[in-house]
Design a protein around this motif. Sequence first.
Motif, PDB file in Angstrom:
ATOM      1  N   GLN A 212       2.635  -0.814  14.693  1.00 44.31           N
ATOM      2  CA  GLN A 212       1.430  -0.476  15.460  1.00 44.31           C
ATOM      3  C   GLN A 212       0.843   0.869  15.069  1.00 44.31           C
ATOM      4  O   GLN A 212      -0.340   1.122  15.292  1.00 44.31           O
ATOM      5  CB  GLN A 212       1.770  -0.471  16.957  1.00 44.31           C
ATOM      6  CG  GLN A 212       2.123  -1.856  17.494  1.00 44.31           C
ATOM      7  CD  GLN A 212       2.505  -1.825  18.965  1.00 44.31           C
ATOM      8  OE1 GLN A 212       2.909  -0.782  19.478  1.00 44.31           O
ATOM      9  NE2 GLN A 212       2.357  -2.961  19.638  1.00 44.31           N
TER      10      GLN A 212
ATOM     11  N   ASN B 221       0.586   1.786  12.026  1.00 45.23           N
ATOM     12  CA  ASN B 221       0.118   1.574  10.653  1.00 45.23           C
ATOM     13  C   ASN B 221       1.084   2.151   9.617  1.00 45.23           C
ATOM     14  O   ASN B 221       0.677   2.528   8.511  1.00 45.23           O
ATOM     15  CB  ASN B 221      -1.279   2.169  10.440  1.00 45.23           C
ATOM     16  CG  ASN B 221      -1.964   1.584   9.210  1.00 45.23           C
ATOM     17  OD1 ASN B 221      -1.752   0.413   8.864  1.00 45.23           O
ATOM     18  ND2 ASN B 221      -2.761   2.387   8.532  1.00 45.23           N
TER      19      ASN B 221
ATOM     20  N   SER C  46       0.832  -1.221   0.000  1.00 46.76           N
ATOM     21  CA  SER C  46       0.000   0.000   0.000  1.00 46.76           C
ATOM     22  C   SER C  46       0.861   1.263   0.000  1.00 46.76           C
ATOM     23  O   SER C  46       0.683   2.159   0.824  1.00 46.76           O
ATOM     24  CB  SER C  46      -0.943   0.015   1.219  1.00 46.76           C
ATOM     25  OG  SER C  46      -1.873  -1.030   1.136  1.00 46.76           O
TER      26      SER C  46
ATOM     27  N   ARG D 109       3.284  -3.684   8.449  1.00 51.75           N
ATOM     28  CA  ARG D 109       3.109  -2.386   9.111  1.00 51.75           C
ATOM     29  C   ARG D 109       3.273  -2.519  10.624  1.00 51.75           C
ATOM     30  O   ARG D 109       3.032  -3.577  11.190  1.00 51.75           O
ATOM     31  CB  ARG D 109       1.731  -1.803   8.777  1.00 51.75           C
ATOM     32  CG  ARG D 109       1.616  -1.493   7.297  1.00 51.75           C
ATOM     33  CD  ARG D 109       0.312  -0.871   6.873  1.00 51.75           C
ATOM     34  NE  ARG D 109       0.431  -0.481   5.478  1.00 51.75           N
ATOM     35  CZ  ARG D 109       0.894   0.684   5.057  1.00 51.75           C
ATOM     36  NH1 ARG D 109       1.236   1.596   5.941  1.00 51.75           N
ATOM     37  NH2 ARG D 109       0.994   0.958   3.772  1.00 51.75           N
TER      38      ARG D 109
ATOM     39  N   PHE E 246       4.272   1.561   7.059  1.00 48.48           N
ATOM     40  CA  PHE E 246       4.995   0.502   6.361  1.00 48.48           C
ATOM     41  C   PHE E 246       6.437   0.475   6.838  1.00 48.48           C
ATOM     42  O   PHE E 246       7.125   1.496   6.876  1.00 48.48           O
ATOM     43  CB  PHE E 246       4.953   0.738   4.851  1.00 48.48           C
ATOM     44  CG  PHE E 246       5.764  -0.251   4.066  1.00 48.48           C
ATOM     45  CD1 PHE E 246       5.277  -1.534   3.821  1.00 48.48           C
ATOM     46  CD2 PHE E 246       7.017   0.090   3.583  1.00 48.48           C
ATOM     47  CE1 PHE E 246       6.036  -2.455   3.100  1.00 48.48           C
ATOM     48  CE2 PHE E 246       7.778  -0.819   2.859  1.00 48.48           C
ATOM     49  CZ  PHE E 246       7.284  -2.098   2.623  1.00 48.48           C
TER      50      PHE E 246
ATOM     51  N   ASP F 251      -4.311 -10.652   6.728  1.00 51.75           N
ATOM     52  CA  ASP F 251      -3.856  -9.457   7.445  1.00 51.75           C
ATOM     53  C   ASP F 251      -3.110  -8.555   6.470  1.00 51.75           C
ATOM     54  O   ASP F 251      -1.943  -8.795   6.154  1.00 51.75           O
ATOM     55  CB  ASP F 251      -2.939  -9.856   8.604  1.00 51.75           C
ATOM     56  CG  ASP F 251      -2.477  -8.644   9.411  1.00 51.75           C
ATOM     57  OD1 ASP F 251      -2.952  -7.529   9.132  1.00 51.75           O
ATOM     58  OD2 ASP F 251      -1.633  -8.826  10.315  1.00 51.75           O
ATOM     59  N   GLU F 252      -3.785  -7.504   6.002  1.00 57.04           N
ATOM     60  CA  GLU F 252      -3.168  -6.615   5.033  1.00 57.04           C
ATOM     61  C   GLU F 252      -2.193  -5.636   5.690  1.00 57.04           C
ATOM     62  O   GLU F 252      -1.579  -4.816   5.009  1.00 57.04           O
ATOM     63  CB  GLU F 252      -4.241  -5.852   4.257  1.00 57.04           C
ATOM     64  CG  GLU F 252      -5.088  -6.787   3.394  1.00 57.04           C
ATOM     65  CD  GLU F 252      -5.992  -6.053   2.446  1.00 57.04           C
ATOM     66  OE1 GLU F 252      -6.001  -4.800   2.462  1.00 57.04           O
ATOM     67  OE2 GLU F 252      -6.706  -6.726   1.671  1.00 57.04           O
ATOM     68  N   LYS F 253      -2.038  -5.717   7.014  1.00 62.10           N
ATOM     69  CA  LYS F 253      -1.093  -4.871   7.726  1.00 62.10           C
ATOM     70  C   LYS F 253       0.142  -5.657   8.169  1.00 62.10           C
ATOM     71  O   LYS F 253       0.833  -5.269   9.111  1.00 62.10           O
ATOM     72  CB  LYS F 253      -1.762  -4.210   8.926  1.00 62.10           C
ATOM     73  CG  LYS F 253      -2.898  -3.263   8.531  1.00 62.10           C
ATOM     74  CD  LYS F 253      -3.498  -2.573   9.744  1.00 62.10           C
ATOM     75  CE  LYS F 253      -4.611  -1.611   9.330  1.00 62.10           C
ATOM     76  NZ  LYS F 253      -5.200  -0.913  10.511  1.00 62.10           N
ATOM     77  N   THR F 254       0.400  -6.747   7.477  1.00 60.23           N
ATOM     78  CA  THR F 254       1.528  -7.610   7.837  1.00 60.23           C
ATOM     79  C   THR F 254       2.840  -6.847   7.882  1.00 60.23           C
ATOM     80  O   THR F 254       3.674  -7.079   8.762  1.00 60.23           O
ATOM     81  CB  THR F 254       1.640  -8.772   6.832  1.00 60.23           C
ATOM     82  OG1 THR F 254       0.476  -9.586   6.937  1.00 60.23           O
ATOM     83  CG2 THR F 254       2.873  -9.627   7.108  1.00 60.23           C
TER      84      THR F 254
END
Length: 375
Positions: free
Chosen positions: A306, A308, A229, A304, A310, A299-302
């Motif tokens: 805490q 959020n 992202s 990232r 990258f 989990d699309e925040k793999t």
Amino acid sequence: MDDKEIKQIEQLESEISSERERLSSDRMDISFGELINLYKNKELVIRPEYQRLFRWNVKQKTALIESILLGIPIPPIFVAEDSEGIWELVDGLQRVSSFISFFGELEDDLTKLPNEETDEEIVDEEDIRILNKWNLEAGGLIPSLEGLNIDTIPNKYRINLKRAVCRVEILRGESNIAMKYELFKRLNSGGSKLTPQEIRNAIYRGINPIVNELLLELSRDPNYIRLTSLSIQKKHELYDQELVLRFVALLNNHEKINDNMENYLNHFMENAVRSDSFDKNYYLEIFQEVMQLISEIGDEKTFRNQNNLFVPALYEGIAIGIAQNIGKYRGQQQLLLQKITEIKQDADYRKFSGTASNSKSRVRNRLKRAQEIFE
């Protein structure tokens, strides 16, 4: 002057002479009209998928045309010449594309990458789109330019524009790649400096496009795009391709890192484009499978933290750790999720991911720890 100073001067002269001999470059002045002809004859190549995309608005484009009409010096453009004598534009895309499109000769829309979704941040303002035969705005020094285009501007000024001279800096030959990289890094002009990956793409693709094609293809992987992202700005600076290159260059090679990350990636890419054994399909398949496995855990925040944000170090450690043990995690979503959670919480991994995280020792230690966790 004592013996020590004499020795230093002799060494200085030797180093300067040696470096000057390594650099194969040239410069020439040609008319903007000839630039158009070179472009139309496919002798000047613009490849936006490997370069900074077009970002100028009408005001900036008008300022260029106004400057040329007034005889205000224009910064040089930089090109890399291949073995067939074809020039590839390395720096100067904004100027060259503005001029060519003003004359109605530009073939492609350079505001977006091929197959890129509409970018609302860019096209909300219509004047940022690059269109052929666009209309000028009122110039800062010549207000009467407003509303004119190539068909309505007086013929004598149209001729003046085509006859105006542009300085072209040329790098020739496939040797001395490190010197060519350093030259572009130091001398590229324009409002937006080229990023390291933009310079790599321009220089190494001239030897063999196999690595560039791999990076471009993998940077368009839907799972990778969703998991990283990245911002529009980062994509336009080719940071997405650099992240792919880091995966390829570090996979099974992290113990060989003996320089800072920028130089390491340069050396890896040069060796890869010169190698007959570079296995593009291997990297293509394993990268796509790794991204698919990560996507399957939902989990699309793999990659990232805490907050959020990258974190490149998380991306490298997780992606490479899985790739090195790919057979262990096929169909094992729960185990994979457990290991990803573990690496994010691991004190040693976090210690090697902080300040100066791109130093050679930290990268080696970080990836060694990732390997231990995923094994």
